[in-house]
Scaffold this active site. Structure first.
Site, PDB file in Angstrom:
ATOM      1  N   ARG A  57       0.847  -1.206   0.000  1.00 22.41           N
ATOM      2  CA  ARG A  57       0.000   0.000   0.000  1.00 22.41           C
ATOM      3  C   ARG A  57       0.878   1.249   0.000  1.00 22.41           C
ATOM      4  O   ARG A  57       0.566   2.256  -0.636  1.00 22.41           O
ATOM      5  CB  ARG A  57      -0.964  -0.008   1.207  1.00 22.41           C
ATOM      6  CG  ARG A  57      -1.730   1.298   1.347  1.00 22.41           C
ATOM      7  CD  ARG A  57      -3.004   1.208   2.187  1.00 22.41           C
ATOM      8  NE  ARG A  57      -2.881   0.455   3.408  1.00 22.41           N
ATOM      9  CZ  ARG A  57      -2.197   0.827   4.491  1.00 22.41           C
ATOM     10  NH1 ARG A  57      -1.535   1.980   4.495  1.00 22.41           N
ATOM     11  NH2 ARG A  57      -2.151   0.059   5.552  1.00 22.41           N
ATOM     12  N   TYR A 109     -16.777  15.112 -17.916  1.00 20.96           N
ATOM     13  CA  TYR A 109     -17.142  13.688 -17.865  1.00 20.96           C
ATOM     14  C   TYR A 109     -18.196  13.484 -16.753  1.00 20.96           C
ATOM     15  O   TYR A 109     -18.075  14.068 -15.669  1.00 20.96           O
ATOM     16  CB  TYR A 109     -15.882  12.839 -17.628  1.00 20.96           C
ATOM     17  CG  TYR A 109     -16.238  11.464 -17.126  1.00 20.96           C
ATOM     18  CD1 TYR A 109     -17.152  10.686 -17.836  1.00 20.96           C
ATOM     19  CD2 TYR A 109     -15.729  10.966 -15.939  1.00 20.96           C
ATOM     20  CE1 TYR A 109     -17.536   9.444 -17.366  1.00 20.96           C
ATOM     21  CE2 TYR A 109     -16.102   9.727 -15.463  1.00 20.96           C
ATOM     22  CZ  TYR A 109     -17.017   8.971 -16.192  1.00 20.96           C
ATOM     23  OH  TYR A 109     -17.420   7.751 -15.711  1.00 20.96           O
ATOM     24  N   ASP A 184      -7.613  17.596 -16.145  1.00 20.75           N
ATOM     25  CA  ASP A 184      -7.881  16.215 -16.554  1.00 20.75           C
ATOM     26  C   ASP A 184      -7.464  16.138 -18.026  1.00 20.75           C
ATOM     27  O   ASP A 184      -8.157  16.670 -18.899  1.00 20.75           O
ATOM     28  CB  ASP A 184      -9.374  15.908 -16.384  1.00 20.75           C
ATOM     29  CG  ASP A 184      -9.729  14.491 -16.844  1.00 20.75           C
ATOM     30  OD1 ASP A 184      -8.948  13.893 -17.603  1.00 20.75           O
ATOM     31  OD2 ASP A 184     -10.801  14.003 -16.446  1.00 20.75           O
ATOM     32  N   LYS A 209      -7.785   4.670 -20.340  1.00 22.18           N
ATOM     33  CA  LYS A 209      -8.012   5.091 -21.733  1.00 22.18           C
ATOM     34  C   LYS A 209      -6.724   4.949 -22.569  1.00 22.18           C
ATOM     35  O   LYS A 209      -6.204   3.864 -22.676  1.00 22.18           O
ATOM     36  CB  LYS A 209      -8.551   6.526 -21.739  1.00 22.18           C
ATOM     37  CG  LYS A 209      -9.702   6.778 -20.744  1.00 22.18           C
ATOM     38  CD  LYS A 209     -10.969   6.066 -21.128  1.00 22.18           C
ATOM     39  CE  LYS A 209     -12.195   6.388 -20.312  1.00 22.18           C
ATOM     40  NZ  LYS A 209     -12.127   6.618 -18.920  1.00 22.18           N
TER      41      LYS A 209
HETATM   42  C1  LIG Z   1     -12.286  12.603 -19.102  1.00 21.08           C
HETATM   43  C2  LIG Z   1     -12.385  11.489 -18.090  1.00 21.08           C
HETATM   44  N1  LIG Z   1     -11.778  11.637 -16.896  1.00 21.08           N
HETATM   45  C3  LIG Z   1     -11.839  10.692 -15.955  1.00 21.08           C
HETATM   46  C4  LIG Z   1     -12.520   9.514 -16.163  1.00 21.08           C
HETATM   47  C5  LIG Z   1     -12.561   8.488 -15.072  1.00 21.08           C
HETATM   48  O1  LIG Z   1     -11.707   7.419 -15.360  1.00 21.08           O
HETATM   49  P1  LIG Z   1     -11.921   5.925 -14.818  1.00 21.08           P
HETATM   50  O2  LIG Z   1     -13.048   5.328 -15.561  1.00 21.08           O
HETATM   51  O3  LIG Z   1     -10.604   5.295 -15.092  1.00 21.08           O
HETATM   52  O4  LIG Z   1     -12.223   6.043 -13.378  1.00 21.08           O
HETATM   53  C6  LIG Z   1     -13.162   9.311 -17.392  1.00 21.08           C
HETATM   54  C7  LIG Z   1     -13.917   8.069 -17.713  1.00 21.08           C
HETATM   55  O5  LIG Z   1     -14.247   7.229 -16.984  1.00 21.08           O
HETATM   56  C8  LIG Z   1     -13.104  10.330 -18.368  1.00 21.08           C
HETATM   57  O6  LIG Z   1     -13.727  10.211 -19.531  1.00 21.08           O
HETATM   58  N1  LIG Z   2     -21.487   3.500 -15.684  1.00 22.12           N
HETATM   59  C1  LIG Z   2     -20.271   4.268 -15.670  1.00 22.12           C
HETATM   60  C2  LIG Z   2     -20.056   4.919 -16.999  1.00 22.12           C
HETATM   61  C3  LIG Z   2     -18.604   5.103 -17.297  1.00 22.12           C
HETATM   62  S1  LIG Z   2     -18.254   6.207 -18.624  1.00 22.12           S
HETATM   63  C4  LIG Z   2     -16.559   5.889 -18.981  1.00 22.12           C
HETATM   64  C5  LIG Z   2     -15.830   6.932 -19.747  1.00 22.12           C
HETATM   65  N2  LIG Z   2     -15.352   7.990 -18.938  1.00 22.12           N
HETATM   66  C6  LIG Z   2     -16.555   7.533 -20.894  1.00 22.12           C
HETATM   67  O1  LIG Z   2     -16.640   8.767 -20.998  1.00 22.12           O
HETATM   68  O2  LIG Z   2     -16.998   6.779 -21.760  1.00 22.12           O
HETATM   69  C7  LIG Z   2     -20.391   5.339 -14.598  1.00 22.12           C
HETATM   70  O3  LIG Z   2     -21.497   5.664 -14.202  1.00 22.12           O
HETATM   71  O4  LIG Z   2     -19.370   5.836 -14.129  1.00 22.12           O
END
Ligand SMILES: Cc1ncc(COP(=O)(O)O)c(C=O)c1O
Ligand SMILES: N[C@@H](CCSC[C@H](N)C(=O)O)C(=O)O
Length: 398
Positions: A57, A109, A184, A209
């Protein structure tokens, strides 16, 4: 232990592949960084002065290897890898105390919006959502005492809007010296945009991603410019146990090596697709198109347009039929993978934003998002053309 002040020596595409041999000491000169799949480490004494690692950890050599590598790629003083992109934001938000304020975009997001809503409802942190395409809207909310964090996405997910990171960061630092500018950078990846060089204090990514690139792991990456900020982030990561596990650290390190070549192919495909869609008379959001309202600004901030674009059809039912008629394009959330994906943000990735807020923020319900992979662009265009035709759109072929 996880710091790197080493400056890059080669082109970024080379640095991505080149793993510094000193990042992990290995008795057998393994060509691939070993996976230290262990929770704890044997100590030589009981006085706490033992080895470099005591418990995974707090630190693990495989995690260190990817953290040192990411610090180099992001030109960060220090980098950390955590369990998901949302964990990265959660760790950063722990630096905001009750009574302090956050300024964030109004096109974000969906999961980011959800976490910000949570901290504003339960942690006593005021969150201002403003249009970050206009630096004045950010400046209006800056408070030298209360503002702790300014959070930017550029390009935004899913409307592909651009924030002038450079100007905003300069003004924030002038007006609020104790505020942190956080970007981000998931939509660009460190290959196309370096936000720490543009003035951000912290850059983070969903490593799920582009960085990993194959949709086979979840990860988050945080890079910062100042050692003191790094110390605070490390404290939270160790205290809360949010660090990435050894196997996922290894997968992430392996994925990052091909980021350059994947991104080049993905964005050249994306450009072909954006041009095809624009030629159909559709409203396309992609910063590689000269018609994008912030085309020049984006070019001044980054070295490419990336591989996520969105377009409007003007009709939710039509959009649904297009998405469901595609075959090569998988209907999935996420992006940055070698496979191409198609989705409807309002029903999928951004469904957690209440419908009335989506409306207030002008997020079109009919929006289709395309996340372009590395397939041959002609196959992608043909499949999209067929999906448009099946859904009832008359397609103009070039
Ligand atoms: C722009 C952006 N930032 C952060 C996240 C969060 O990443 P994660 O799904 O790895 O938690 C996402 C998608 O999930 C995203 O599209
Ligand atoms: N059910 C998920 C959806 C994740 S979206 C993942 C990614 N960031 C995208 O933009 O496609 C949630 O509710 O987090």
């Amino acid at each position: 232990m996880v710091g790197s002040t080493e400056k890059t020596r080669y082109h970024l595409a080379t640095e991505l592949v080149y793993i510094d041999g000193d990042a992990v000491k290995d008795n057998y000169n393994a060509a691939s960084v070993p996976i230290y799949q262990t929770a704890t480490f044997k100590q030589s004494s009981a006085d706490g002065s033992g080895g470099e690692y005591d418990y995974s950890r707090s630190g693990n050599p495989t995690r260190t290897a990817v953290e040192v590598h990411m610090a180099k790629i992001m030109k960060a003083e220090r980098a950390f890898v955590v369990s998901t992109g949302m964990t990265a934001l959660d760790v950063i938000l722990r630096l905001v105390k009750t009574g302090q304020e956050v300024i964030a975009g109004d096109d974000l997001y969906g999961g980011t919006n959800r976490l910000l809503t949570y901290v504003s409802q339960y942690n006593g942190v005021k969150v201002h959502n403003v249009d970050t395409t206009d630096p004045k809207r950010v400046e209006e909310k800056l408070d030298p005492v209360k503002t702790r964090l300014v959070l930017l996405e550029s390009p935004t997910n899913p409307l592909i809007k651009i924030a002038d990171i450079r100007s905003i960061a300069a003004r924030v630092h002038e007006i609020c010296p104790s505020a942190l500018v956080v970007v981000d950078n998931t939509m660009m990846s460190p290959y196309l945009q370096n936000t720490l060089e543009l003035g951000a204090d912290i850059e983070y990514h969903s490593g799920t991603k582009y960085l990993s690139g194959h949709h086979d792991l979840m990860a988050g990456v945080i890079g910062c410019r100042e050692q003191s900020v790094g110390d605070q982030l490390y404290f939270v990561i160790n205290a809360s146990g949010s660090g990435l596990g050894p196997f996922d650290s290894w997968l992430l390190l392996r994925g990052v090596k091909t980021l350059g070549i994947r991104m080049e192919k993905q964005q050249s495909n994306a450009m072909e697709i954006a041009e095809f869609l624009e030629a159909q008379g559709l409203k396309v959001h992609y910063p590689g198109l000269a018609s994008h309202p912030q085309y020049e600004l984006h070019r001044s901030l980054s070295s490419g347009a990336g591989a996520v674009l969105s377009f409007e059809t003007g009709d939710v039912g039509l959009s649904e039929r297009i998405v469901e008629s595609a075959k090569l394009w998988g209907i999935s959330v996420s992006f940055g993978c070698v496979n191409s994906l198609i989705s409807m943000p309002c029903k999928m990735s951004h469904a957690s934003i209440p419908a009335e807020i989506r409306k207030q923020r002008h997020l079109p319900e009919d929006l289709i998002r395309l996340c372009v992979g590395i397939e041959h662009h002609e196959d992608l265009i043909n499949d999209l053309a067929r999906a448009l035709e099946t859904a009832g759109v008359q397609v103009k072929r070039g």
